[in-house]
Structure formats: C-alpha cells, structure tokens
Design a protein around this motif. Structure first.
Motif, mmCIF file in Angstrom:
data_model
loop_
_atom_site.group_PDB
_atom_site.id
_atom_site.type_symbol
_atom_site.label_atom_id
_atom_site.label_comp_id
_atom_site.label_asym_id
_atom_site.label_seq_id
_atom_site.Cartn_x
_atom_site.Cartn_y
_atom_site.Cartn_z
ATOM 1 N N MET A 1 27.169 111.759 -26.230
ATOM 2 C CA MET A 1 26.438 110.217 -26.897
ATOM 3 C C MET A 1 26.368 109.390 -25.575
ATOM 4 O O MET A 1 25.398 108.861 -25.545
ATOM 5 N N LEU A 2 27.369 109.365 -24.751
ATOM 6 C CA LEU A 2 27.205 108.285 -23.723
ATOM 7 C C LEU A 2 26.263 108.800 -22.660
ATOM 8 O O LEU A 2 25.569 107.869 -22.204
ATOM 9 N N ILE A 3 26.226 110.248 -22.325
ATOM 10 C CA ILE A 3 25.245 110.603 -21.414
ATOM 11 C C ILE A 3 23.981 110.294 -21.806
ATOM 12 O O ILE A 3 22.874 109.883 -21.419
ATOM 13 N N ILE A 4 23.421 110.363 -23.287
ATOM 14 C CA ILE A 4 22.425 110.266 -23.871
ATOM 15 C C ILE A 4 21.929 108.716 -23.907
ATOM 16 O O ILE A 4 20.749 108.309 -23.667
ATOM 17 N N LEU A 5 22.898 107.967 -23.999
ATOM 18 C CA LEU A 5 22.668 106.348 -23.934
ATOM 19 C C LEU A 5 22.337 105.977 -22.700
ATOM 20 O O LEU A 5 21.344 105.307 -22.437
ATOM 21 N N ILE A 6 23.067 106.376 -21.581
ATOM 22 C CA ILE A 6 22.784 106.326 -20.262
ATOM 23 C C ILE A 6 21.189 106.780 -19.942
ATOM 24 O O ILE A 6 20.682 105.859 -19.205
ATOM 25 N N ALA A 7 21.170 108.014 -20.303
ATOM 26 C CA ALA A 7 19.624 108.366 -20.077
ATOM 27 C C ALA A 7 18.631 107.643 -20.647
ATOM 28 O O ALA A 7 17.559 107.245 -19.881
#
Length: 143
Positions: free
Chosen positions: A10-16
């Motif tokens: 989820m954090l990786i998707i939000l950062i992307a």
C-alpha cells in the motif's frame, strides 16, 4: 507478516501515485505556462479602455500656439472610469507640459513621442485604480 506485506504494498502504491501526480503537475505547468508579456488587445478592447481628451488650445514657450487632442488607453475599466473623472487634472497636466515646449519640439516624431511618454508617466502618478498603457496624439496643429 501478511499485514506488514500489505502495508508495504500500500505504501509503495501511494508513493508511486504521488510521484506520478507530481510529475504530471510539473509537465502541465511547464508546457502550459504563459509568458509574462501582455496579450495583444483587439481594436475593440483598445477603444473600450480608452478616453478621449477635449481639444486643448494653449500657448507654447516660443509664443506660438498649439491645438492638440489625445486618446489615452488604460489597462482596465476601473482606470478608464477614474481617468474620465479626473479629466480636469489630465487637462492641467497637458497644459503644463505644453507650456514648457517650443514649436520646434514638434518637428519630427521624436518630440511628439517624448510628449506622449511624459504625459503617460505624469498621468500614471495621479491614477489609483490602474495605469495608462499608451497615449496617442489624435490631432495636432501648431501655429
């Protein structure tokens, strides 16, 4: 462990998504930025923002006399309304400026351009709701 893995994804998707959004904003602002140069007005807009002075007849320093008329272009409608109300002050500025000139100052375009520039600066000093963009001489007779 499943919760940690889910949080990481989820954090990786939000950062992307944030990076994609910031990149998109930068690209849009870079390519759609307008220059600071004022846009070219149509003749209708110029006329709408302009004020005609009365024809002024006055003596020159060289004991000649001049009959002159101007069209003064402002940058907005509020400035135009204010300029119309200050017509007596504008006439005073024009007469004072002309009284210090000689008939030879009007031989050639340089003297007339200098007069228009001087009037523009002096009228801008009294305006509070805008500014004068251009002063046009519409009629002139020197005798």
């Amino acid at each position: 462990m499943f919760k940690n893995k889910l949080v990481k994804i989820m954090l990786i998707i939000l950062i992307a998504l944030t990076l994609i959004g910031v990149t998109a904003l930068v690209v849009i602002n870079y390519f759609s930025s307008t220059s600071d140069e004022p846009k070219e007005l149509t003749i209708e807009e110029v006329i709408e923002l302009s004020v005609d002075t009365q024809e002024i007849t006055t003596n020159l320093l060289s004991n000649d006399y001049i009959r002159i008329k101007f069209k003064i272009q402002t940058d907005n409608k509020k400035a135009k309304v204010e300029l119309e109300k200050r017509d007596f002050q504008v006439n005073n500025i024009i007469i004072r400026e002309l009284s210090g000139m000689e008939s030879t100052d009007f031989e050639g375009p340089e003297g007339l351009q200098q007069l228009e520039d001087n009037l523009k600066v002096m009228i801008n000093e009294i305006l509070q709701n805008g500014k004068v963009v251009q002063v046009y001489t519409t009629s002139i007779i020197v005798q």
